[in-house]
Design a protein around this motif. Structure first.
Motif, PDB file in Angstrom:
ATOM      1  N   ALA A   1      -6.393   0.148 -15.352  1.00  0.00           N
ATOM      2  CA  ALA A   1      -6.303   1.399 -14.673  1.00  0.00           C
ATOM      3  C   ALA A   1      -5.217   0.971 -13.538  1.00  0.00           C
ATOM      4  O   ALA A   1      -5.047  -0.095 -13.295  1.00  0.00           O
ATOM      5  CB  ALA A   1      -7.651   1.700 -13.876  1.00  0.00           C
ATOM      6  N   MET A   2      -4.614   2.048 -13.147  1.00  0.00           N
ATOM      7  CA  MET A   2      -3.530   1.966 -12.090  1.00  0.00           C
ATOM      8  C   MET A   2      -3.588   3.229 -11.079  1.00  0.00           C
ATOM      9  O   MET A   2      -4.451   4.318 -11.469  1.00  0.00           O
ATOM     10  CB  MET A   2      -1.966   1.693 -12.794  1.00  0.00           C
ATOM     11  N   LEU A   3      -2.936   3.107 -10.133  1.00  0.00           N
ATOM     12  CA  LEU A   3      -2.748   4.529  -9.382  1.00  0.00           C
ATOM     13  C   LEU A   3      -1.895   5.577 -10.163  1.00  0.00           C
ATOM     14  O   LEU A   3      -1.125   5.444 -10.744  1.00  0.00           O
ATOM     15  CB  LEU A   3      -1.988   4.035  -7.901  1.00  0.00           C
ATOM     16  N   GLN A   4      -2.476   6.679  -9.605  1.00  0.00           N
ATOM     17  CA  GLN A   4      -1.725   7.798 -10.020  1.00  0.00           C
ATOM     18  C   GLN A   4      -0.261   7.859  -9.208  1.00  0.00           C
ATOM     19  O   GLN A   4      -0.570   8.235  -8.054  1.00  0.00           O
ATOM     20  CB  GLN A   4      -2.588   9.157  -9.892  1.00  0.00           C
ATOM     21  N   ASP A   5       0.673   7.876 -10.084  1.00  0.00           N
ATOM     22  CA  ASP A   5       2.146   8.002  -9.447  1.00  0.00           C
ATOM     23  C   ASP A   5       2.061   9.456  -8.692  1.00  0.00           C
ATOM     24  O   ASP A   5       1.559  10.317  -9.515  1.00  0.00           O
ATOM     25  CB  ASP A   5       3.254   7.657 -10.513  1.00  0.00           C
ATOM     26  N   THR A   6       2.758   9.481  -7.772  1.00  0.00           N
ATOM     27  CA  THR A   6       3.016  10.856  -7.044  1.00  0.00           C
ATOM     28  C   THR A   6       4.344  11.296  -7.080  1.00  0.00           C
ATOM     29  O   THR A   6       5.329  10.348  -7.123  1.00  0.00           O
ATOM     30  CB  THR A   6       2.290  10.926  -5.686  1.00  0.00           C
ATOM     31  N   ALA A   7       4.341  12.521  -6.600  1.00  0.00           N
ATOM     32  CA  ALA A   7       5.930  13.216  -6.542  1.00  0.00           C
ATOM     33  C   ALA A   7       6.125  13.711  -4.927  1.00  0.00           C
ATOM     34  O   ALA A   7       7.037  14.355  -4.936  1.00  0.00           O
ATOM     35  CB  ALA A   7       6.253  13.972  -7.716  1.00  0.00           C
ATOM     36  N   ALA A   8       5.348  13.158  -4.117  1.00  0.00           N
ATOM     37  CA  ALA A   8       5.325  13.813  -2.950  1.00  0.00           C
ATOM     38  C   ALA A   8       6.268  12.788  -2.038  1.00  0.00           C
ATOM     39  O   ALA A   8       6.177  13.007  -0.739  1.00  0.00           O
ATOM     40  CB  ALA A   8       3.959  13.727  -2.163  1.00  0.00           C
ATOM     41  N   GLY A   9       7.141  11.828  -2.633  1.00  0.00           N
ATOM     42  CA  GLY A   9       8.012  11.296  -1.635  1.00  0.00           C
ATOM     43  C   GLY A   9       7.366  10.372  -0.693  1.00  0.00           C
ATOM     44  O   GLY A   9       7.903  10.065   0.497  1.00  0.00           O
ATOM     45  N   ASP A  10       5.999   9.867  -0.894  1.00  0.00           N
ATOM     46  CA  ASP A  10       5.106   9.251  -0.080  1.00  0.00           C
ATOM     47  C   ASP A  10       5.182   7.602  -0.284  1.00  0.00           C
ATOM     48  O   ASP A  10       4.768   6.919   0.441  1.00  0.00           O
ATOM     49  CB  ASP A  10       3.759   9.371   0.010  1.00  0.00           C
ATOM     50  N   GLY A  11       6.109   7.116  -1.260  1.00  0.00           N
ATOM     51  CA  GLY A  11       6.438   5.887  -1.374  1.00  0.00           C
ATOM     52  C   GLY A  11       5.299   4.920  -2.007  1.00  0.00           C
ATOM     53  O   GLY A  11       5.334   3.803  -2.306  1.00  0.00           O
ATOM     54  N   VAL A  12       4.248   5.748  -2.682  1.00  0.00           N
ATOM     55  CA  VAL A  12       3.211   5.131  -3.394  1.00  0.00           C
ATOM     56  C   VAL A  12       3.422   5.410  -4.858  1.00  0.00           C
ATOM     57  O   VAL A  12       4.082   6.146  -5.237  1.00  0.00           O
ATOM     58  CB  VAL A  12       1.871   6.021  -3.076  1.00  0.00           C
ATOM     59  N   HIS A  13       3.508   4.232  -5.608  1.00  0.00           N
ATOM     60  CA  HIS A  13       3.663   3.969  -7.004  1.00  0.00           C
ATOM     61  C   HIS A  13       2.716   3.562  -7.876  1.00  0.00           C
ATOM     62  O   HIS A  13       1.787   2.994  -7.106  1.00  0.00           O
ATOM     63  CB  HIS A  13       5.073   3.517  -7.408  1.00  0.00           C
TER      64      HIS A  13
END
Length: 379
Positions: free
Chosen positions: A232-244
Motif C-alpha cells: 500500500a502507498m499514499l494516493q498521489d494528489t494533483a493538488a500541488g501540495d507536495g505529497v507523493h
C-alpha cells in the motif's frame, strides 16, 4: 488518677508529634503512589485505536493511478482507503505489536541521521511497534581502520547506529543490495524491497525522510489496522501540495513475495526505489488526509501561501511534516545565506513559519544525532 501538669504537657506534645508524623507519612505515601503511576503511564507504550472508517473503501474513479514521481501510471484496479486518523487510545489492545515495525532504509551514510531522527520521535511519542533500521551489509563487514581505503563516514554511522540501538531500541538489520554493481565506481542499489525479507513481522511501514514526526498515532493506526494487502502507498494528489505516493509505503513481508519481487526487480532496467511501486500492479492507495487530519504535509506548500495563510492551521492535526522543498536541497544542509534568502516564501507569515521549522529540524538533528548541519557542495 490525677496527672501532673508536666505529664499532661508531655501527653499533649506526644499526641501532636504522632499526629503530624502520621500525616506526613500519609502525604509522602500518596505522593509516592502518584509518582509511580505517572512513571508507569510514561513508560508503558501508547495503544492506538482502530480508526472506525478505516475499512471503508471506494472504487478508484479512473482505471489507473497517476503519479508524477514515476513518470507514468501505476495500478489498474487501485482502491483508495479513506480513513479517520483517530488519536484516542482505548482500544487496539489485541494487536500483537511485536509483529509490526516502523522501518527505515539507510542507503548511504547521509541517510543514517535522518532515519534515526524518525526513530527518536517514535520513541518519544511511545509508539508500541518495533523499530528497524536496514543498512548495507558491507558496513558490517568492513573492518574499522584508518587506512587510505577506509570510509571516512563509517565511524560516524556506526556510532549513530549503536546509539539508536541503545537509546531508542532500534534493531539493526544488514541487507544485501537488490542490484549488484557491475561497473567500477558505480554503487550497488539498495531498496525497500529488502523489507519483504523481514518475515518475523506481519507488516512494516516506512515514511520518506527527511522530515519531522509530529504525531505517531496515525501511522501506528495505519500499520496495525489497514486491511491485509501485499503493498500500500499514499494516493498521489494533483493538488500541488507536495505529497507523493512514495512518501509512505506499507508492506507485508513474506518469503514468496520477496522471491517474486526480486525476480521482477531483476527484469527492470536501471532499477531504483522510484520504480519500486511499479512492481505491484494493484496497490492499495491510502488517502493522505480527511476532513479532520492529515498524514503527511510538505513544507514546500509554504511557497504557495496566499494572503489568508493560517500558520496555526498549517500544522494542526498533521502527523508528519516532509521537507520536500523545491527551492532547497534539504534541511540537513547549511546552504549559503543568499540561497536561503532567495528560497524564502513571499508571504510574511509563511516565511516566519518556514524559517522556524528549518530551525527546529536543525535543533532536533543536534539533539538526537549530535550533528551540525552539513556543508552544501553543489555538483
Amino acid at each position: 488518677m490525677l496527672l501532673t501538669q508536666s505529664q499532661v504537657s508531655v501527653a499533649i506534645t506526644s499526641t501532636i508529634v504522632v499526629t503530624f508524623t502520621v500525616i506526613l507519612f500519609l502525604s509522602g505515601y500518596i505522593l509516592q503512589q502518584r509518582t509511580v503511576k505517572d512513571l508507569q503511564d510514561a513508560i508503558k507504550p501508547r495503544v492506538p485505536q482502530a480508526p472506525p472508517s478505516l475499512t471503508v473503501q471506494t472504487p478508484f474513479a479512473d482505471s489507473i493511478q497517476p503519479s508524477r514521481m514515476f513518470g507514468g501510471s501505476i495500478g489498474s484496479q487501485g482502491r483508495v482507503a479513506y480513513q479517520k486518523f483517530m488519536r484516542t487510545e482505548d482500544t487496539g489492545t489485541n494487536v500483537n505489536w511485536k509483529r509490526l515495525a516502523h522501518v527505515q532504509l539507510a542507503r548511504t551514510h547521509h541517510d543514517v541521521c535522518n532515519s534515526i531522527m524518525v526513530f527518536g520521535e517514535l520513541h518519544r511519542l511511545k509508539s508500541p511497534a518495533r523499530k528497524v533500521l536496514l543498512f548495507p551489509k558491507s558496513w558490517a563487514a568492513e573492518k574499522e581502520g584508518k587506512g587510505a581505503m577506509s570510509d571516512p563516514f563509517m565511524d560516524s554511522s556506526r556510532r549513530l547506529m549503536r546509539m539508536a540501538a541503545r537509546r531508542y531500541g532500534v534493531e539493526l538489520r544488514p541487507v544485501d543490495p537488490v542490484v549488484e554493481s557491475t561497473k567500477e565506481g558505480v554503487s550497488s542499489t539498495y531498496s525497500l524491497a529488502s523489507a519483504y525479507a523481514l518475515t518475523d513481522f506481519d507488516r512494516v511501514l516506512s515514511i520518506e525522510t527527511p522530515g519531522l514526526l509530529l504525531d505517531a498515532s496515525p501511522f501506528d493506526a495505519v500499520l496495525a489496522f489497514t486491511e491485509k494487502t501485499p503493498f500500500a502507498m499514499l494516493q498521489d494528489t494533483a493538488a500541488g501540495d507536495g505529497v507523493h505516493s512514495e512518501d509512505l509505503f506499507l508492506m507485508e513481508p513474506s518469503k514468496t513475495e520477496h522471491a517474486a519481487l526480486s525476480e521482477r526487480i531483476g527484469s527492470m532496467p536501471s532499477f531504483n526505489d522510484t520504480r519500486f511501486p511499479a512492481a505491484f500492479p494493484d496497490p492499495l492507495l491510502l488517502a493522505s488526509s480527511d476532513n479532520d487530519n492529515t498524514l503527511i504535509r510538505s513544507i514546500g506548500v509554504l511557497h504557495e501561501a496566499k494572503s489568508d495563510f493560517n500558520a496555526t492551521a498549517f500544522l494542526d492535526k498533521v502527523a508528519y511534516l516532509r521537507f520536500s522543498d523545491p527551492k532547497l536541497p534539504g534541511p540537513e544542509y547549511d546552504v549559503p545565506w543568499a540561497m536561503k534568502r532567495e528560497a524564502r516564501p513571499d508571504n510574511k507569515d509563511a516565511d516566519w513559519h518556514w524559517t522556524k521549522l528549518y530551525g527546529e529540524f536543525a535543533q532536533k538533528r543536534m539533539d538526537i544525532c549530535g550533528l551540525d548541519l552539513e556543508g552544501w557542495h553543489p555538483e
